[in-house]
Design a protein around this motif. Structure first.
Motif, short mmCIF file in Angstrom:
data_model
loop_
_atom_site.label_atom_id
_atom_site.label_comp_id
_atom_site.label_asym_id
_atom_site.label_seq_id
_atom_site.Cartn_x
_atom_site.Cartn_y
_atom_site.Cartn_z
N ARG B 23 8.86 -2.64 -8.04
CA ARG B 23 9.25 -1.53 -7.21
C ARG B 23 10.32 -0.63 -7.85
O ARG B 23 10.79 0.32 -7.24
N ARG B 29 8.46 5.34 -2.76
CA ARG B 29 7.77 5.52 -1.49
C ARG B 29 8.63 6.42 -0.60
O ARG B 29 9.80 6.18 -0.41
N GLU B 31 10.50 7.82 2.18
CA GLU B 31 11.04 7.43 3.48
C GLU B 31 10.74 8.48 4.53
O GLU B 31 10.42 8.14 5.66
N THR B 34 7.42 7.80 6.14
CA THR B 34 7.44 6.70 7.10
C THR B 34 8.10 7.12 8.41
O THR B 34 7.57 6.89 9.50
N SER B 68 -2.29 7.96 3.60
CA SER B 68 -0.90 7.52 3.43
C SER B 68 -0.46 6.65 4.60
O SER B 68 0.40 5.79 4.45
N ARG B 71 -2.15 3.23 4.10
CA ARG B 71 -1.60 2.45 3.00
C ARG B 71 -0.37 1.66 3.44
O ARG B 71 -0.02 0.66 2.85
N ARG B 72 0.31 2.15 4.45
CA ARG B 72 1.50 1.44 4.95
C ARG B 72 1.17 0.44 6.03
O ARG B 72 1.68 -0.67 6.04
N TRP B 73 0.31 0.87 6.98
CA TRP B 73 -0.03 0.00 8.09
C TRP B 73 -1.54 -0.15 8.13
O TRP B 73 -2.26 0.84 8.23
N LEU B 79 0.31 0.05 13.25
CA LEU B 79 1.15 1.25 13.30
C LEU B 79 1.94 1.29 14.61
O LEU B 79 3.16 1.51 14.62
#
Lengths: 211, 211
Positions: B23, B29, B31, B34, B68, B71-73, B79
């Motif tokens: 990372r 990534r 913020e 998000t 996008s 890809r996170r949730w 989510l």
DNA sequence: TTGATTTTGCAACTCATAGTTGCAAAGATA
DNA sequence: TATCTTTGCAACTATGAGTTGCAAAATCAA
């Protein structure tokens, strides 16, 4: 192949305007179908909730074709609304004159708790707490609940007042919302059964607060 | 066209096993992404509810691509869970020692009422009342709420007890559930604002019931 | 500046489900 | 038996969840 949509061949149609169908002839609309579908809808509503409710799954469960559902209720929302409306119209909170305010409060509390334990109660509670299901039905639910729950409560308070068990400055609606609200908190938030002992604790506080 | 999925030409790969990504290099990534997505999710949750919540609409509103988000949730449920979890971890009910039980109860009540007035509060309330959103997050919500709301309440009761304002046989949890429950009833069911006057009526009954 | 590495946007997919339509068969009445 | 309505069935459209491959962007290290 009956009644082509215009019978374009010969002999002009008797009534060119759209006539409403007469209900005294033809295959009757199956009540079991309606009942089965609404029952299944309530179960789905209570188990998976409105978000995951699937018309196709309801159709399968009720052993009815999907089109038969859409012929009665135009949309999924309308179906949900109809199921909840049936609950509401059949809803009647029992009331009893037990002779004491404590007894009346306990009886009312257990009556509400019993309703919240059924699928219909679960479904209704969810619907009311989610405006999104159908604003109109949520509004109707609130109105009906207030009406149905209101009159027994008013009678109860009148009796209590006659016995001198109710002080003048205590608002009946506030007290009722405390009782029902505590039940909601217990059932929906804490996810615990409203036992008799627990209900007794609530009623004890209310009694002292009201007399 | 970098890094074909196997580099099938020459020079065997150094690490044939799936290595975890480091990372400390590469584009960070975002913020803001998000945050924006979770904010929008909460708004959607509060306005249209979990049933009508659309990932694509959230993506548009947050000005972010749908991929996008995914890809996170991994799922819509995840989510929603993440958005609610953020609310829960940031949640802290204010408490204050006003010197009297009446003052403490009023302050606590207004604090809860204020929270229920925000989108986050609306969203959370709906989620908790609908196990279906995500059973795990509903359970977490219940746990957190109990924890966060519990400790101020316990302190309040201890102070009241020291002042002789709290009788021994009154269960603090029951009283708390009556206060919060009444608020839920008022806000979610009756859809009326919990005014100071109304809250005063509730607290008056509680006070008499508890001392 | 360049190379390595990761995130992002984009477009094109698959899949499930809401909701629609046309038709043949099933019931019901007269 | 003739007429009428409901039902099941199959095929359809549309939308939104979730996936995939690739090119561009952003960051760090040499």
């Amino acid at each position: 192949m009956p009644s082509a949509k215009r019978a374009a061949t010969h002999r002009a149609p008797r009534k060119p305007v759209a006539r409403s169908p007469r209900r005294d002839v033809g295959r009757p609309r199956g009540e079991p179908v309606t009942e089965a579908v609404l029952d299944r809808t309530l179960e789905e509503l209570a188990s998976v909730g409105p978000a995951q409710l699937s018309v196709e799954r309801i159709a399968r469960a009720a052993e009815v074709n999907k089109t038969s559902i859409y012929r009665r209720w135009p949309t999924r929302e309308a179906l949900v609304a109809a199921a909840l409306e049936r609950v509401l119209t059949h809803l009647s909170l029992a009331q009893k004159d037990t002779g004491s305010l404590r007894g009346d409060l306990l009886f009312l509390g257990e009556s509400v708790a019993g309703f919240l334990d059924q699928p219909a109660g679960q479904a209704l509670m969810r619907a009311v707490f989610m405006e999104a299901v159908a604003p109109s039905i949520a509004a109707l639910a609130r109105r009906q609940l207030e009406e149905r729950a209101g009159s027994p409560a008013v009678a109860m308070v009148l009796r209590a007042r006659a016995r001198g068990e109710w002080r003048d400055d205590a608002d009946p609606k506030v007290v009722l919302s405390m009782l029902v609200g505590a039940l909601l908190h217990r059932v929906a938030l804490e996810r615990q059964r409203p036992t008799r002992a627990w209900l007794g604790g609530v009623v004890a506080v209310l009694l002292r607060g009201v007399t």
